[in-house]
Design a protein around this motif. Structure first.
Motif, PDB file in Angstrom:
ATOM      1  N   UNK A 248     -46.404  52.934 -77.801  1.00  0.00           N
ATOM      2  CA  UNK A 248     -45.704  52.087 -76.875  1.00  0.00           C
ATOM      3  C   UNK A 248     -45.211  52.940 -75.711  1.00  0.00           C
ATOM      4  N   UNK A 249     -45.387  52.415 -74.517  1.00  0.00           N
ATOM      5  CA  UNK A 249     -44.794  53.084 -73.365  1.00  0.00           C
ATOM      6  C   UNK A 249     -44.303  52.036 -72.382  1.00  0.00           C
ATOM      7  N   UNK A 250     -43.327  52.451 -71.585  1.00  0.00           N
ATOM      8  CA  UNK A 250     -42.688  51.560 -70.621  1.00  0.00           C
ATOM      9  C   UNK A 250     -43.009  52.022 -69.211  1.00  0.00           C
ATOM     10  N   UNK A 251     -43.104  51.083 -68.306  1.00  0.00           N
ATOM     11  CA  UNK A 251     -43.125  51.428 -66.894  1.00  0.00           C
ATOM     12  C   UNK A 251     -41.733  51.998 -66.596  1.00  0.00           C
ATOM     13  N   UNK A 252     -41.675  53.186 -66.037  1.00  0.00           N
ATOM     14  CA  UNK A 252     -40.391  53.829 -65.759  1.00  0.00           C
ATOM     15  C   UNK A 252     -39.532  52.969 -64.845  1.00  0.00           C
ATOM     16  N   UNK A 253     -40.124  52.441 -63.783  1.00  0.00           N
ATOM     17  CA  UNK A 253     -39.326  51.646 -62.843  1.00  0.00           C
ATOM     18  C   UNK A 253     -38.811  50.365 -63.504  1.00  0.00           C
ATOM     19  N   UNK A 254     -39.630  49.726 -64.346  1.00  0.00           N
ATOM     20  CA  UNK A 254     -39.182  48.514 -65.042  1.00  0.00           C
ATOM     21  C   UNK A 254     -38.073  48.831 -66.037  1.00  0.00           C
ATOM     22  N   UNK A 255     -38.205  49.947 -66.755  1.00  0.00           N
ATOM     23  CA  UNK A 255     -37.173  50.344 -67.711  1.00  0.00           C
ATOM     24  C   UNK A 255     -35.855  50.620 -66.984  1.00  0.00           C
ATOM     25  N   UNK A 256     -35.915  51.397 -65.908  1.00  0.00           N
ATOM     26  CA  UNK A 256     -34.693  51.711 -65.161  1.00  0.00           C
ATOM     27  C   UNK A 256     -34.072  50.441 -64.571  1.00  0.00           C
ATOM     28  N   UNK A 257     -34.909  49.530 -64.089  1.00  0.00           N
ATOM     29  CA  UNK A 257     -34.391  48.260 -63.560  1.00  0.00           C
ATOM     30  C   UNK A 257     -33.689  47.447 -64.653  1.00  0.00           C
ATOM     31  N   UNK A 258     -34.316  47.380 -65.839  1.00  0.00           N
ATOM     32  CA  UNK A 258     -33.709  46.656 -66.965  1.00  0.00           C
ATOM     33  C   UNK A 258     -32.351  47.264 -67.318  1.00  0.00           C
ATOM     34  N   UNK A 259     -32.288  48.592 -67.385  1.00  0.00           N
ATOM     35  CA  UNK A 259     -31.050  49.271 -67.760  1.00  0.00           C
ATOM     36  C   UNK A 259     -29.980  49.112 -66.677  1.00  0.00           C
ATOM     37  N   UNK A 260     -30.401  49.130 -65.415  1.00  0.00           N
ATOM     38  CA  UNK A 260     -29.440  48.897 -64.311  1.00  0.00           C
ATOM     39  C   UNK A 260     -28.893  47.473 -64.402  1.00  0.00           C
ATOM     40  N   UNK A 261     -29.750  46.498 -64.649  1.00  0.00           N
ATOM     41  CA  UNK A 261     -29.311  45.106 -64.747  1.00  0.00           C
ATOM     42  C   UNK A 261     -28.324  44.907 -65.891  1.00  0.00           C
ATOM     43  N   UNK A 262     -28.626  45.499 -67.046  1.00  0.00           N
ATOM     44  CA  UNK A 262     -27.702  45.397 -68.182  1.00  0.00           C
ATOM     45  C   UNK A 262     -26.364  46.039 -67.831  1.00  0.00           C
ATOM     46  N   UNK A 263     -26.405  47.182 -67.185  1.00  0.00           N
ATOM     47  CA  UNK A 263     -25.173  47.894 -66.828  1.00  0.00           C
ATOM     48  C   UNK A 263     -24.365  47.091 -65.811  1.00  0.00           C
ATOM     49  N   UNK A 264     -25.035  46.468 -64.859  1.00  0.00           N
ATOM     50  CA  UNK A 264     -24.333  45.605 -63.895  1.00  0.00           C
ATOM     51  C   UNK A 264     -23.681  44.420 -64.613  1.00  0.00           C
ATOM     52  N   UNK A 265     -24.362  43.860 -65.611  1.00  0.00           N
ATOM     53  CA  UNK A 265     -23.786  42.762 -66.397  1.00  0.00           C
ATOM     54  C   UNK A 265     -22.545  43.239 -67.147  1.00  0.00           C
ATOM     55  N   UNK A 266     -22.607  44.443 -67.709  1.00  0.00           N
ATOM     56  CA  UNK A 266     -21.459  44.990 -68.443  1.00  0.00           C
ATOM     57  C   UNK A 266     -20.277  45.209 -67.493  1.00  0.00           C
ATOM     58  N   UNK A 267     -20.576  45.699 -66.312  1.00  0.00           N
ATOM     59  CA  UNK A 267     -19.536  45.922 -65.300  1.00  0.00           C
ATOM     60  C   UNK A 267     -18.895  44.587 -64.901  1.00  0.00           C
ATOM     61  N   UNK A 268     -19.709  43.582 -64.665  1.00  0.00           N
ATOM     62  CA  UNK A 268     -19.203  42.261 -64.295  1.00  0.00           C
ATOM     63  C   UNK A 268     -18.344  41.672 -65.424  1.00  0.00           C
ATOM     64  N   UNK A 269     -18.798  41.828 -66.652  1.00  0.00           N
ATOM     65  CA  UNK A 269     -18.041  41.319 -67.802  1.00  0.00           C
ATOM     66  C   UNK A 269     -16.676  42.011 -67.888  1.00  0.00           C
ATOM     67  N   UNK A 270     -16.651  43.312 -67.639  1.00  0.00           N
ATOM     68  CA  UNK A 270     -15.388  44.065 -67.666  1.00  0.00           C
ATOM     69  C   UNK A 270     -14.440  43.577 -66.567  1.00  0.00           C
ATOM     70  N   UNK A 271     -14.995  43.232 -65.409  1.00  0.00           N
ATOM     71  CA  UNK A 271     -14.165  42.698 -64.318  1.00  0.00           C
ATOM     72  C   UNK A 271     -13.495  41.394 -64.755  1.00  0.00           C
TER      73      UNK A 271
END
Length: 181
Positions: A1-24
Motif C-alpha cells: 500500500x502506498x499513498x500519494x504524498x500530497x493527498x496524505x498531507x491534505x487529508x492530515x491538514x484537513x483533519x488538523x483544521x477540524x480539530x482546531x475548529x472543534x477546540x475553538x
C-alpha cells in the motif's frame, strides 16, 4: 500500500483544521462542562485534551527537529512502514472504541485543569499545520522520528504524522461522547 504524498498531507491538514475548529468551539463552553466526567475513572474533556497536549509536547518538537535536519527531496508517494502503519491504524476512531492503556506520564486523570489546556491544544494544532506544510518538501519515508515510548524505535515521518493526528481524532471522538452524555 502506498499513498500519494500530497493527498496524505491534505487529508492530515484537513483533519488538523477540524480539530482546531472543534477546540475553538470547546473554548466557548463553561469550565464546569469541560471538567465533567461520566464516571470517577473516566476522563473529562479537559483531561482528554491535556493527554493530547502531553503527546504533542513530545511529538511536535521531535517532528520539527526531523524536518529541519532533512534534505529537501520530496517524493510523490509515501509507503508506510509495518510498525508505523500498525500504530497509525490502531489510533483511528472506530464505531466501538476500544480502550487502551496509556503511559502513567501521559495520563492526566484527576488533574486540576482549566481552559488554558484548550489554548495549548489549539497552538499545537497550528504548529502541526505548519509542520505539515514544511513536510511537502521532504521525503516522508526517509525522514525518521523517535517515538514517545522508546528512543530506540524510529518511525517514518509520514507514519508519525498519521499516528499523532489519528490519535487526536480518537480523543476528539471521545470528547464528543463525553459532551453528549
Amino acid at each position: 500500500m502506498k499513498f500519494s504524498t500530497s493527498e496524505l498531507l491534505d487529508e492530515l491538514k484537513n483533519k488538523t483544521k477540524q480539530h482546531l475548529h472543534f477546540a475553538e468551539i470547546l473554548s466557548l463552553k463553561p469550565e464546569n462542562d469541560l471538567n465533567f466526567r461520566t464516571s470517577a475513572d473516566s476522563w473529562s474533556t479537559l483531561e482528554c485534551l491535556e493527554h493530547l497536549n502531553r503527546y504533542g509536547n513530545f511529538y511536535i518538537p521531535e517532528i520539527s527537529r526531523s524536518i529541519s535536519s532533512a534534505n529537501k527531496s520530496p517524493q510523490s508517494y509515501f509507503k508506510p512502514g509495518i510498525l508505523g502503519n500498525y500504530f497509525a491504524k490502531s489510533m483511528l476512531p472506530k464505531e466501538k472504541l476500544n480502550t487502551m492503556k496509556t503511559l502513567k506520564t501521559m495520563n492526566p486523570i484527576h488533574s486540576q485543569l482549566n481552559k488554558g489546556v484548550i489554548d495549548i491544544f489549539m497552538k499545537q494544532q497550528e504548529n502541526l499545520l505548519e509542520l505539515l506544510e514544511e513536510a511537502q518538501y521532504i521525503d516522508l519515508g526517509k525522514v525518521k522520528t523517535s517515538i514517545s515510548i522508546s528512543k530506540m524505535i524510529k518511525l517514518k515521518l509520514g507514519d508519525t504524522f498519521r499516528f499523532v493526528i489519528y490519535h487526536n481524532a480518537r480523543h476528539i471522538e471521545q470528547v464528543k461522547r463525553i459532551l453528549t452524555d
